[in-house]
Enzyme design. Structure first.
Site, PDB file in Angstrom:
ATOM      1  N   SER A 146       0.844  -1.185   0.000  1.00 43.40           N
ATOM      2  CA  SER A 146       0.000   0.000   0.000  1.00 43.40           C
ATOM      3  C   SER A 146       0.894   1.256   0.000  1.00 43.40           C
ATOM      4  CB  SER A 146      -0.940  -0.063   1.218  1.00 43.40           C
ATOM      5  OG  SER A 146      -1.902   0.950   1.154  1.00 43.40           O
ATOM      6  N   ARG A 215     -11.820   7.276   9.010  1.00 44.06           N
ATOM      7  CA  ARG A 215     -11.543   5.851   9.090  1.00 44.06           C
ATOM      8  C   ARG A 215     -12.602   5.039   8.344  1.00 44.06           C
ATOM      9  NH1 ARG A 215      -7.596   2.241   9.034  1.00 44.06           N
ATOM     10  NH2 ARG A 215      -8.044   0.384  10.244  1.00 44.06           N
ATOM     11  N   ASP A 314      -9.537  -4.106  -6.002  1.00 44.17           N
ATOM     12  CA  ASP A 314      -8.965  -2.951  -5.300  1.00 44.17           C
ATOM     13  C   ASP A 314      -9.367  -1.679  -6.038  1.00 44.17           C
ATOM     14  OD1 ASP A 314      -7.366  -1.010  -4.067  1.00 44.17           O
ATOM     15  OD2 ASP A 314      -5.612  -2.315  -3.946  1.00 44.17           O
ATOM     16  N   HIS A 347      -8.612  -3.817  -1.556  1.00 45.41           N
ATOM     17  CA  HIS A 347      -7.253  -3.392  -1.204  1.00 45.41           C
ATOM     18  C   HIS A 347      -6.718  -4.145   0.007  1.00 45.41           C
ATOM     19  CE1 HIS A 347      -3.797  -0.824  -0.917  1.00 45.41           C
ATOM     20  NE2 HIS A 347      -4.111  -0.483   0.310  1.00 45.41           N
ATOM     21  N   ASP A 348      -7.574  -4.439   0.965  1.00 41.19           N
ATOM     22  CA  ASP A 348      -7.139  -5.111   2.191  1.00 41.19           C
ATOM     23  C   ASP A 348      -6.817  -6.584   1.998  1.00 41.19           C
ATOM     24  OD1 ASP A 348      -7.029  -3.085   3.986  1.00 41.19           O
ATOM     25  OD2 ASP A 348      -8.829  -3.634   5.112  1.00 41.19           O
TER      26      ASP A 348
END
Lengths: 368, 368
Positions: A146, A215, A314, A347-348
């Site tokens: 990332s 967040r 992603d 993405h995670d």
């Protein structure tokens, strides 16, 4: 539980890319495995925006790390063979000097007097820890995930020969406008929180609302719609899980999931450090080193082999950007393996789809 | 400039799906073209969350409407042939009764005492305007865009035989968790703004910050990363376009673009109305009419023909959801044309890619 961090004091003054300098700055790092006599088996991991240097448990600090299942004897980062280092980014408040640190010149926290931070500074600080702190002239492999993937590109461009091989995970050669828009909005949510006070929060006055929105927006872009269709669908919360009589309060499980993420993050990460690192991500652009061309910028990176991994779901660091990195490194002469995964986690995925990431990264490292 | 709106007084009391009722409520609408003697050439357009009934200019109000290039003589919605109606959603503050309206029982604005709003209520209010206000027993075509597409599904389920044909544009048979997460976060940004005051803003005290974040997040999800790569790339603002000495202020064109959208939206849309309509979108689920099955819910819709349009770059109402609607209507016996566009503009393509939408919609309507 103990503190497994080591600290490396950076050159004083530590000069920053965009001007300004730090005095008495340091970075925190942790290590796993044993450095061999030739100092030739070291792997450095550069992290995303929020993780600490505690990538995995160890004897001193047995709490699970953020990449716990990837690092250890027989794991993808096999500590029977490799000496693994993870550095907390300069500017992050997990042990490294950051806007939350005390400025020795004033005896007060830097807050917004911290000099403008770039990922090149993050890279240079990590480089000093490796070269001067650990005495390692060349890494066996430099790994960046990332934001850390962008820091890794900076590291290799600025320090030719510093890494023999490279693993690029879900990152970008430059920030694209969608990612800039998301991060700009995250920063704006913090800046607009009256409790941010232009960086002068403290005690009970803390920009919790802004950080919460930032967040949650992060988590929305770190995962994928596809994953959530299967995971949350339209499942409602039970009455006792809802947020009381709040008008327009939470009703769906996906809302409670995001709230849980925000609660775990709030007060765990310094808001000013978040702003600095977020902006540094927007600024990064490897084409600055190639007269405006990404490919020419990447051509300055000389590694023998590289593994470039990306995920089709992603939306923050799309697969096309991973292909761009792979092509650039290959054109620069590296033997490149490109792995496009269909993991549903977005993405995670690198933090969740351990099976696929283990296979790709473990296989690459075993083949060296 | 004049006001082209007509107003239809709803049944009193107007009973809402989730309980509660409105007294003396009304909806605003505008029309273009001429209703024929048989009252058989009417097209009703149900809108997305924020547009007014002013879909196009007309003699009374010559300002361009939100779908200006689609409506008029010889255009896709050909007013030489069709009588086109656009209703402002119940709950929106563009002339229809909304949380910003005065409650006749108290003489004060409803604010959060407005009853819980669902898209079924939006549909029922539009239905009354068409049937009772305009004396139209059956629409030649019912058109719904975005949120209006969900309202249209409710309209057809609740009022069998009310429309001969249907055009579904970039919508959903039910809200998916990604869309719920985005809208929940938009609502949270407004709710967390201290100036929202649980709905009691007014005068200079207005939740501008919350609305700004909500609108920017909306625009991010209404467009596409692909479009922005070509449109904004990493272009910087000129020094005089930046927001002064704001720390972490805007630097990239994409940030200024979002700011412009937020400024044009702020104070133009009532924040409480936004909250009500946003939540209504999350609640909508056609499977409620099919014992939990979307397909069975859609099977209650009987139209002769339908056009279902979607865009591959839409992340808020993804193409798969348009396919689901097309299949459901087809299984229910309609002759369905499904058009999947590759427009780069994402969800907003129907407002921007006039060429492709004109071709599809104009072609469908000409063939009737």
């Amino acid at each position: 539980m103990g503190d497994a961090r080591h600290f490396h004091d950076l050159t004083t003054p530590f000069r920053m890319k965009r001007g300004g300098e730090l005095h008495g700055a340091r970075v925190a790092y942790e290590t796993w495995g044993t450095l061999d006599a030739g100092r030739a088996n070291a792997i450095l991991i550069l992290t995303g925006l929020s993780p600490s240097a505690h990538a995995a448990s160890n004897a001193v600090d047995p709490t699970p790390g953020w990449w716990e299942d990837m690092i250890g004897p027989g794991r993808a980062f096999d500590t029977d063979r490799y000496f693994v280092i993870c550095v907390n980014s300069l500017g992050s408040d997990k042990g490294s000097t950051s806007p939350a640190s005390v400025d020795p010149a004033t005896g007060e926290p830097y807050r917004l007097t911290f000099p403008e931070l770039s990922l090149e500074d993050v890279a240079n600080a990590a480089y000093e820890a490796v070269r001067d702190g650990l005495g390692i002239a060349q890494l066996a492999c430099l790994v960046g995930c990332s934001m850390g993937g962008m820091s890794a590109l900076a590291y290799m461009v600025l320090h030719p020969g510093s890494a023999r091989t490279h693993i690029s995970v879900d990152t970008a050669p430059q920030a694209q406008p969608f990612a800039i828009a998301i991060r700009s909005l995250q920063r704006e949510a913090i800046r607009l929180d009256p409790n941010w006070r232009e960086g002068h929060y403290g005690g009970d006055v803390w920009p919790d609302h802004g950080m919460s929105i930032a967040r949650k927006l992060g988590v929305i872009t770190y995962r994928s719609a596809m994953e959530w269709n299967g995971r949350f669908a339209r499942i409602r919360l039970d009455a006792d899980e809802r947020d009381g009589n709040q008008p327009f309060g939470f009703e769906f499980q996906v809302e409670s999931y995001l709230e849980g993420h925000a609660r775990r993050f709030n007060r765990q990460f310094d808001p000013n450090a978040y702003l600095y690192l977020s902006r540094a991500s927007d600024w990064f652009d490897v084409s600055e080193y190639g007269e405006g061309s990404i490919q020419r910028g990447l051509s300055r990176i000389a590694v023998e082999r590289a593994l470039v991994i990306g995920v089709s779901t992603d939306i923050l660091f799309p697969l096309e950007q991973q292909e761009t990195i792979a092509k650039g490194l290959e054109a620069a002469g590296a033997d490149v393996e490109f792995v496009a995964l269909d993991s549903p986690q977005g993405h995670d995925a690198f933090l969740v789809d351990i099976e696929n990431y283990s296979r790709a990264i473990g296989g690459f490292l075993r083949s060296l």
